[in-house]
Design an enzyme around this catalytic site. Structure first.
Site, PDB file in Angstrom:
ATOM      1  N   ASP A 271     -61.709 106.218   1.158  1.00  0.00           N
ATOM      2  CA  ASP A 271     -60.664 107.097   0.649  1.00  0.00           C
ATOM      3  C   ASP A 271     -60.430 108.263   1.623  1.00  0.00           C
ATOM      4  O   ASP A 271     -60.836 108.207   2.790  1.00  0.00           O
ATOM      5  CB  ASP A 271     -61.092 107.590  -0.749  1.00  0.00           C
ATOM      6  CG  ASP A 271     -59.919 107.818  -1.669  1.00  0.00           C
ATOM      7  OD1 ASP A 271     -58.944 108.420  -1.209  1.00  0.00           O
ATOM      8  OD2 ASP A 271     -59.983 107.408  -2.832  1.00  0.00           O
TER       9      ASP A 271
ATOM     10  N   GLY B 245     -50.920 106.192   2.417  1.00  0.00           N
ATOM     11  CA  GLY B 245     -49.767 106.016   3.303  1.00  0.00           C
ATOM     12  C   GLY B 245     -49.481 107.212   4.199  1.00  0.00           C
ATOM     13  O   GLY B 245     -48.463 107.228   4.904  1.00  0.00           O
TER      14      GLY B 245
ATOM     15  N   ASP C 184     -51.434 106.271  -6.269  1.00  0.00           N
ATOM     16  CA  ASP C 184     -52.050 105.347  -7.237  1.00  0.00           C
ATOM     17  C   ASP C 184     -51.019 104.711  -8.166  1.00  0.00           C
ATOM     18  O   ASP C 184     -50.101 105.377  -8.640  1.00  0.00           O
ATOM     19  CB  ASP C 184     -53.066 106.092  -8.104  1.00  0.00           C
ATOM     20  CG  ASP C 184     -54.310 106.453  -7.309  1.00  0.00           C
ATOM     21  OD1 ASP C 184     -54.278 106.360  -6.066  1.00  0.00           O
ATOM     22  OD2 ASP C 184     -55.293 106.831  -7.946  1.00  0.00           O
TER      23      ASP C 184
END
Ligand code: GAL
Length: 653
Positions: free
Chosen positions: A390, A432, A453
């Site tokens: 992440d 992104g 999400d």
């Protein structure tokens, strides 16, 4: 005379009493009739549960929702006035923009105009005395639903005699399209599988058919063996090369054969990864038992026989602190990660894990900051096969917002992963930023998230799925755009789960679109409570084959109208997969089902629009049926928000 006067007075009082207007607040109604693009619609609270606050002013009454949001009210022609304030809640971010609409029987009565974060409330006062059905709609302002926390404030309706009631959306019944797999053996899964030389190799041949079943393989490269009972190919191959392995599966009813190209080289993930991830169901409440249950259910449900192979643990598995050696310890939630890895591998499945490059993950647990190499070694010892990496908390470490800083943590992790004698799929999860699709592959990414999400609403799923055109040119074997995980089945992001809020048609669209996009397919629901519809949705081998096609070219949009879109994906054998989607009337009035009848759109596409010529035989992939030969145009009625997914195969004349 006296009596007449008295009766007049009584009659007048009765009349005025009957004519007396009552008042109803929107927040008193059953709000399950209101849809929201994200979060929970809440009475007298914002969508995140805070006091309703717009431009610093707090409102006691009202409803907090999130674009895109709709609610239809049956006024029965008895309402008199509609009065409300509207605004963007202060809890949303600066990017928020929405537009509020009030519609009457299919017509726009009032709209707020575009509103932005920080704008003062706008007021709406309407005479609704002739209205039968009143629609309340909050649009995303034309820029996607991100951040759009919208409040209907002090919203009240006055009426005579009969109170307005919300029109409950009719729960569409799930319907099954795909025939059951045959009892004879059928070898499923991709035609190509990549692994690095010298590393442990694990691939379970996915085969459907009645058990017991035997699997044999010819021309396996040196170092690899197949277990005939389980169909698991394992070992380690030291020589790079392409090996055309002939696989044969047999049971009492017959046999099936297929050539699997095993490519031993530098690239893994030659087709998009398929599996399960804990986040969309368990959120931070994930634990070893739940993951073990997912491993077992993946096998017992038969999903593994269709190629689903990864079991990925998302955030929430980590301990609160490291050992004095700096290593990640086992913890109460996951007492024995190695045993879990071994258990998955024995079934031919793979185990994935999650971390963040910062000091902490998004869930507030330990991240891998300055422990990258140590963590990859630990993960390799546990038998980890996949890493979702992440971004959270790295922004506090990054020196600036430059591309170099965006890329640095992934470069660090890539070099740590490369030192590990293990094939670990590397998934970049930074939503992104910096157009990651342009550079993700250079930093070792096998996949990269292209968006924020996903949640289980049409606006979220369709908003993400239908906007993937921009990143299409950057995807291909080994490197995939990731529009986030699947929201079918029972999801919940925490201990309590609910059935996906996507309608059955929307779920067919979701799976079709993700397959067309060559997107990673990561199931986000509880595998141990799969219903028949979800199971069927996830086990159509002709649909999965579109996703796993070895050419690895994603679909692009070839046509868009006000009610539909058509996406087409070229396939390795020269055929073409085409999705004809009903995206519905996107005008404010089109958001409502005014008549309460099942809606559908006609979606069409011509050969010219797809850039092809000549006759094509057309196969309906969900129903696994040929529908005829076409040579100019496809034109089908498609259920509202649903899809017709076909394969066009050139006919030889
Ligand atoms: C988010 C990520 C989610 C999930 C979550 C865990 O950043 O997009 O998919 O991994 O973190 O905290």
């Amino acid at each position: 005379m006296k009596r007449t006067l008295l009766s007049i007075i009584i009659t007048c009082q009765l009349f005025s009493c009957c004519n007396q207007e009552s008042r109803l607040y929107l927040d008193e109604l059953d709000l399950s009739a209101m849809s929201a693009g994200w979060g929970e619609v809440t009475a007298c609270r914002s969508v995140e549960g805070n006091p309703l606050t717009v431009a610093g002013q707090v409102y006691e009454r009202g409803v907090g929702t999130h674009a895109a949001s709709t609610m239809l009210l049956d006024l029965k022609g008895r309402a008199v006035t509609f009065h409300s304030f509207v605004g963007i809640d202060d809890e949303s971010g600066e990017k928020a923009s929405v537009e509020f609409f009030v519609l009457a029987d299919g017509w726009i009565l009032w709209h707020s105009g575009l509103m932005h974060y920080g704008d003062p409330t706008r007021q709406v006062k309407l005479d609704v005395s002739d209205v039968k059905k009143l629609g309340l709609y909050v649009s995303d302002g034309g820029d996607g639903i991100g951040w759009d926390h919208a409040d209907w404030l002090n919203t009240q309706i006055t009426y005579n005699k009969s109170a307005p009631v919300p029109v409950m959306p009719v729960a569409a019944e799930p319907y099954i399209l795909t025939p059951a797999s045959p009892e004879k053996p059928r070898i499923n899964g991709p035609d190509v599988y990549g692994a690095r030389h010298g590393n442990p190799f694990l691939y379970k041949v996915p085969v459907t058919g009645k058990r017991p079943l035997t699997c044999v393989a010819e021309n396996l490269p040196d170092g690899l063996n197949i277990d005939q009972e389980t169909g698991i190919i394992s070992g380690s191959c030291g020589s790079k090369g392409d090996y055309a392995v002939r696989i044969r599966a047999m049971n009492a009813l017959g046999s099936d054969e297929k050539t699997l190209l095993i490519r031993i080289g530098d690239t893994i993930c030659l087709t998009p990864p398929m599996g399960w991830n804990s986040w969309n169901c368990w959120g931070l409440s994930v634990d070893q038992q739940k993951v073990q249950a997912a491993v077992d259910a993946m096998v017992s449900s038969g999903l593994a026989d269709h190629g689903w192979s990864f079991i990925n643990i998302d955030d929430g598995w980590e301990a609160d602190s490291r050992l004095s050696s700096g290593e990640l310890p086992a913890n109460d939630k996951f007492p024995d990660m190695k045993a879990l890895g071994d258990h998955a591998h024995r079934q031919g499945l793979k185990l994935g894990i999650y971390s963040s490059p910062g000091t902490h993950t998004c869930g507030g647990f330990l991240g891998s900051w300055e422990h990258e190499e140590q963590d990859t070694r630990t993960w390799a010892d546990w038998g980890i096969d996949y890493l979702k990496y992440d971004w959270c908390s790295y922004e506090r470490i990054a020196r600036d917002h430059s591309l170099t800083e965006l890329q640095k943590p992934y470069l660090n992790m890539q070099s740590a992963l490369m030192k590990i004698p293990r094939d670990i799929v590397f998934s970049l999860c930074q939503y992104g930023m910096g157009e990651v699709w342009q550079w993700g592959a250079t930093f070792g990414g096998n996949l990269w998230r292209t968006t924020g999400d996903i949640v289980d609403t049409w606006n979220s799923m369709a908003g993400i799925g239908f906007s993937q055109d921009k990143c299409a040119p950057f995807t291909g074997p080994g490197h995939w755009n990731d529009p986030d995980m699947l929201v079918v089945g029972k999801v919940g992001w925490g201990p309590s789960l609910h059935p996906s809020r996507l309608t059955p048609d929307e779920q067919y669209t979701h799976i079709s679109l993700w397959c067309l996009l060559s997107a990673p397919l990561l199931i986000g629901c509880d595998l141990s409570s799969l219903d028949d519809f979800t199971q069927n949705l996830l086990t159509n081998d002709e649909v999965i084959a579109i996703n796993q096609d070895p050419l690895g070219k994603p679909a692009v949009k070839v046509k868009e109208t006000s009610t539909g879109q058509v996406w087409a994906k070229p396939l390795k054998d020269g055929s073409m997969a085409v999705g004809l989607f009903s995206t519905g009337d996107r005008s404010p009035a089109g958001m409502f089902d005014w008549e309460g009848e099942a809606r559908s759109d006609t979606v069409s596409v011509t050969w010219e629009e797809m850039g092809i010529t000549g006759a094509r035989s057309v196969r309906d992939l969900w129903r696994q049926k040929d529908v005829g030969t076409y040579n100019r145009e496809l034109k089908f009625p498609v259920n509202h928000h649903g899809v017709m997914l076909v394969r066009l195969i050139e006919t030889t004349r």
